[in-house]
Design a protein around this motif. Structure first.
Motif, mmCIF file in Angstrom:
data_model
loop_
_atom_site.group_PDB
_atom_site.id
_atom_site.type_symbol
_atom_site.label_atom_id
_atom_site.label_comp_id
_atom_site.label_asym_id
_atom_site.label_seq_id
_atom_site.Cartn_x
_atom_site.Cartn_y
_atom_site.Cartn_z
ATOM 1 N N ARG A 87 -107.555 23.255 19.794
ATOM 2 C CA ARG A 87 -106.820 24.213 20.630
ATOM 3 C C ARG A 87 -105.355 23.793 20.748
ATOM 4 N NH1 ARG A 87 -109.826 23.795 24.771
ATOM 5 N NH2 ARG A 87 -111.278 25.459 24.192
ATOM 6 N N GLU A 88 -105.109 22.500 20.914
ATOM 7 C CA GLU A 88 -103.733 22.012 20.997
ATOM 8 C C GLU A 88 -102.984 22.268 19.693
ATOM 9 O OE1 GLU A 88 -103.795 17.939 22.134
ATOM 10 O OE2 GLU A 88 -104.541 18.324 24.162
ATOM 11 N N GLN A 89 -103.672 22.095 18.566
ATOM 12 C CA GLN A 89 -103.036 22.354 17.273
ATOM 13 C C GLN A 89 -102.667 23.831 17.130
ATOM 14 O OE1 GLN A 89 -105.880 21.003 14.387
ATOM 15 N NE2 GLN A 89 -105.599 18.838 14.876
ATOM 16 N N VAL A 90 -103.581 24.704 17.541
ATOM 17 C CA VAL A 90 -103.329 26.144 17.440
ATOM 18 C C VAL A 90 -102.143 26.538 18.313
ATOM 19 C CG1 VAL A 90 -104.279 28.422 17.970
ATOM 20 C CG2 VAL A 90 -105.696 26.722 16.805
ATOM 21 N N ILE A 91 -102.115 26.019 19.543
ATOM 22 C CA ILE A 91 -101.021 26.351 20.447
ATOM 23 C C ILE A 91 -99.701 25.795 19.921
ATOM 24 C CG2 ILE A 91 -100.085 25.916 22.754
ATOM 25 C CD1 ILE A 91 -102.913 26.116 23.836
ATOM 26 N N ALA A 92 -99.737 24.582 19.350
ATOM 27 C CA ALA A 92 -98.513 23.988 18.804
ATOM 28 C C ALA A 92 -97.928 24.865 17.700
ATOM 29 C CB ALA A 92 -98.804 22.586 18.273
ATOM 30 N N GLU A 93 -98.785 25.430 16.869
ATOM 31 C CA GLU A 93 -98.306 26.325 15.814
ATOM 32 C C GLU A 93 -97.711 27.595 16.406
ATOM 33 O OE1 GLU A 93 -97.990 25.807 12.552
ATOM 34 O OE2 GLU A 93 -98.573 23.751 13.033
ATOM 35 N N LYS A 94 -98.323 28.098 17.466
ATOM 36 C CA LYS A 94 -97.794 29.307 18.104
ATOM 37 C C LYS A 94 -96.453 29.033 18.774
ATOM 38 C CE LYS A 94 -102.206 31.656 18.896
ATOM 39 N NZ LYS A 94 -103.138 32.227 19.905
ATOM 40 N N ILE A 95 -96.306 27.849 19.352
ATOM 41 C CA ILE A 95 -95.043 27.500 19.997
ATOM 42 C C ILE A 95 -93.908 27.498 18.978
ATOM 43 C CG2 ILE A 95 -93.788 25.574 21.056
ATOM 44 C CD1 ILE A 95 -96.279 24.967 22.663
ATOM 45 N N LYS A 96 -94.199 27.025 17.773
ATOM 46 C CA LYS A 96 -93.175 27.004 16.730
ATOM 47 C C LYS A 96 -92.693 28.411 16.390
ATOM 48 C CE LYS A 96 -94.886 22.777 14.490
ATOM 49 N NZ LYS A 96 -95.506 22.224 13.250
ATOM 50 N N ARG A 97 -93.546 29.403 16.632
ATOM 51 C CA ARG A 97 -93.194 30.782 16.285
ATOM 52 C C ARG A 97 -92.665 31.570 17.485
ATOM 53 N NH1 ARG A 97 -98.337 30.346 13.805
ATOM 54 N NH2 ARG A 97 -99.227 31.845 15.281
ATOM 55 N N LEU A 98 -92.499 30.915 18.632
ATOM 56 C CA LEU A 98 -91.985 31.622 19.801
ATOM 57 C C LEU A 98 -90.580 32.161 19.524
ATOM 58 C CD1 LEU A 98 -92.862 29.555 23.006
ATOM 59 C CD2 LEU A 98 -93.590 31.876 22.475
ATOM 60 N N PRO A 99 -90.306 33.394 19.895
ATOM 61 C CA PRO A 99 -88.953 33.938 19.730
ATOM 62 C C PRO A 99 -88.038 33.412 20.839
ATOM 63 C CG PRO A 99 -90.388 35.587 20.712
ATOM 64 C CD PRO A 99 -91.257 34.394 20.419
ATOM 65 N N LEU A 100 -87.469 32.245 20.614
ATOM 66 C CA LEU A 100 -86.680 31.593 21.659
ATOM 67 C C LEU A 100 -85.461 32.412 22.058
ATOM 68 C CD1 LEU A 100 -86.824 27.870 20.462
ATOM 69 C CD2 LEU A 100 -88.321 29.065 22.083
ATOM 70 N N GLN A 101 -85.038 33.325 21.191
ATOM 71 C CA GLN A 101 -83.889 34.161 21.532
ATOM 72 C C GLN A 101 -84.205 35.109 22.686
ATOM 73 O OE1 GLN A 101 -85.725 34.461 18.843
ATOM 74 N NE2 GLN A 101 -86.174 36.612 18.403
ATOM 75 N N LYS A 102 -85.478 35.270 22.992
ATOM 76 C CA LYS A 102 -85.869 36.132 24.108
ATOM 77 C C LYS A 102 -85.974 35.361 25.422
ATOM 78 C CE LYS A 102 -88.332 39.559 21.313
ATOM 79 N NZ LYS A 102 -87.382 40.651 21.616
ATOM 80 N N SER A 103 -85.798 34.054 25.361
ATOM 81 C CA SER A 103 -85.885 33.239 26.569
ATOM 82 C C SER A 103 -84.517 33.151 27.243
ATOM 83 C CB SER A 103 -86.374 31.831 26.221
ATOM 84 O OG SER A 103 -85.369 31.115 25.510
ATOM 85 N N LEU A 104 -84.523 32.626 28.466
ATOM 86 C CA LEU A 104 -83.282 32.218 29.120
ATOM 87 C C LEU A 104 -83.058 30.762 28.731
ATOM 88 C CD1 LEU A 104 -80.930 32.120 31.071
ATOM 89 C CD2 LEU A 104 -82.560 31.963 32.964
ATOM 90 N N THR A 105 -82.044 30.512 27.930
ATOM 91 C CA THR A 105 -81.780 29.161 27.440
ATOM 92 C C THR A 105 -80.715 28.504 28.302
ATOM 93 O OG1 THR A 105 -82.370 29.775 25.179
ATOM 94 C CG2 THR A 105 -81.057 27.777 25.461
ATOM 95 N N ILE A 106 -81.044 27.309 28.793
ATOM 96 C CA ILE A 106 -80.153 26.570 29.686
ATOM 97 C C ILE A 106 -79.952 25.172 29.112
ATOM 98 C CG2 ILE A 106 -79.836 25.660 32.018
ATOM 99 C CD1 ILE A 106 -81.711 27.851 33.027
ATOM 100 N N GLY A 107 -78.701 24.757 28.996
ATOM 101 C CA GLY A 107 -78.398 23.411 28.527
ATOM 102 C C GLY A 107 -78.352 23.317 27.013
ATOM 103 N N ASN A 108 -77.929 22.160 26.537
ATOM 104 C CA ASN A 108 -77.867 21.912 25.093
ATOM 105 C C ASN A 108 -78.200 20.461 24.769
ATOM 106 O OD1 ASN A 108 -75.604 20.683 26.092
ATOM 107 N ND2 ASN A 108 -74.141 21.746 24.754
#
Length: 238
Positions: A87-108
């Motif tokens: 389950r952790e492996q499956v979620i890790a793969e999904k996290i890699k595909r998250l559209p981060l441009q749709k998030s609120l990004t804070i910091g660098n």
């Protein structure tokens, strides 16, 4: 290695005669016959002969070509849950595909943090205050208001996402500025559907509560600030 199958729930389904008479047939086709309305994301063997692993959305369950579905976990004799590891492996793969441009990004900062947060969750606010004092993180914030617990959280999330300065708006909300006052009108032309997308992404990852956090790909359950700090004290994986 011997394996123990821990059955939480086993559903013994009626099968078509053709399925029962052809156990050597394609197991993927057989599963599709049993679950015609289910989208199967992954299918593969397990260490138990004749039992296959199935991933569908945020679920992992097992299928036997004899027509049985098993919902539970596979444990090794030394106490490892192969289901949890998978389950952790499956979620890790999904996290890699998250559209981060749709998030609120804070910091660098060098450490990459993914958060699913509820604006009215006190533990989420605690985590937000913690990260506000760190300069070594890049936060990708997705809002996941839980209406049953915090009925005013969704409007606050929309207010943040519709603001010209989302980071400032989040600071206001998480500091409690709008807890006892009416929120300002949403900005003109605001895409309110963005919150719906955040909720869908959380569902895809199996988010059940907030805060749900990944630090450099490692999951943190709840507002465990000590665990978060320990991960941030390690070299980043960038």
């Amino acid at each position: 290695m011997r394996f123990t199958l821990c059955l939480i729930l086993a559903a013994f389904l009626g099968i078509q005669p053709a399925l029962a008479e052809d156990p050597a047939g394609d197991p993927v086709d057989q599963l599709s016959q049993l679950l015609p309305n289910t989208t199967i994301d992954g299918f593969g063997p397990t260490p138990i002969p004749g039992l296959f692993e199935v991933t569908a959305g945020d679920q992992i369950f097992y299928f036997s070509p004899t027509g049985h579905l098993v919902f539970g976990e596979i444990w090794t004799k030394d106490g490892r849950s192969l289901t949890a590891e998978r389950r952790e492996q499956v979620i890790a793969e999904k996290i890699k595909r998250l559209p981060l441009q749709k998030s609120l990004t804070i910091g660098n900062g060098p450490h990459q943090v993914i958060e699913f947060t509820d604006p009215d969750c006190p533990f989420c606010r605690k985590v937000d205050a913690f990260f506000a004092n760190r300069s070594d993180v890049t936060r990708h914030v997705f809002f996941y208001p839980i209406a049953g617990l915090h009925p005013k959280a969704a409007p606050k999330a929309r207010y943040i996402l519709c603001s010209d300065d989302r980071e400032r708006a989040m600071r206001e909300v998480y500091a409690g500025a709008w807890d006892s006052e009416a929120l300002p009108p949403l900005a003109n032309g605001c895409q309110e559907t963005l919150l719906d997308e955040h909720l869908q992404l959380g569902g895809m990852l199996g988010v059940r509560g907030t805060p749900t956090i990944w630090v450099d790909g490692t999951a943190i359950k709840g507002a465990d600030l000590a665990a978060i700090a320990a991960l941030l004290d390690q070299p980043s994986k960038q």
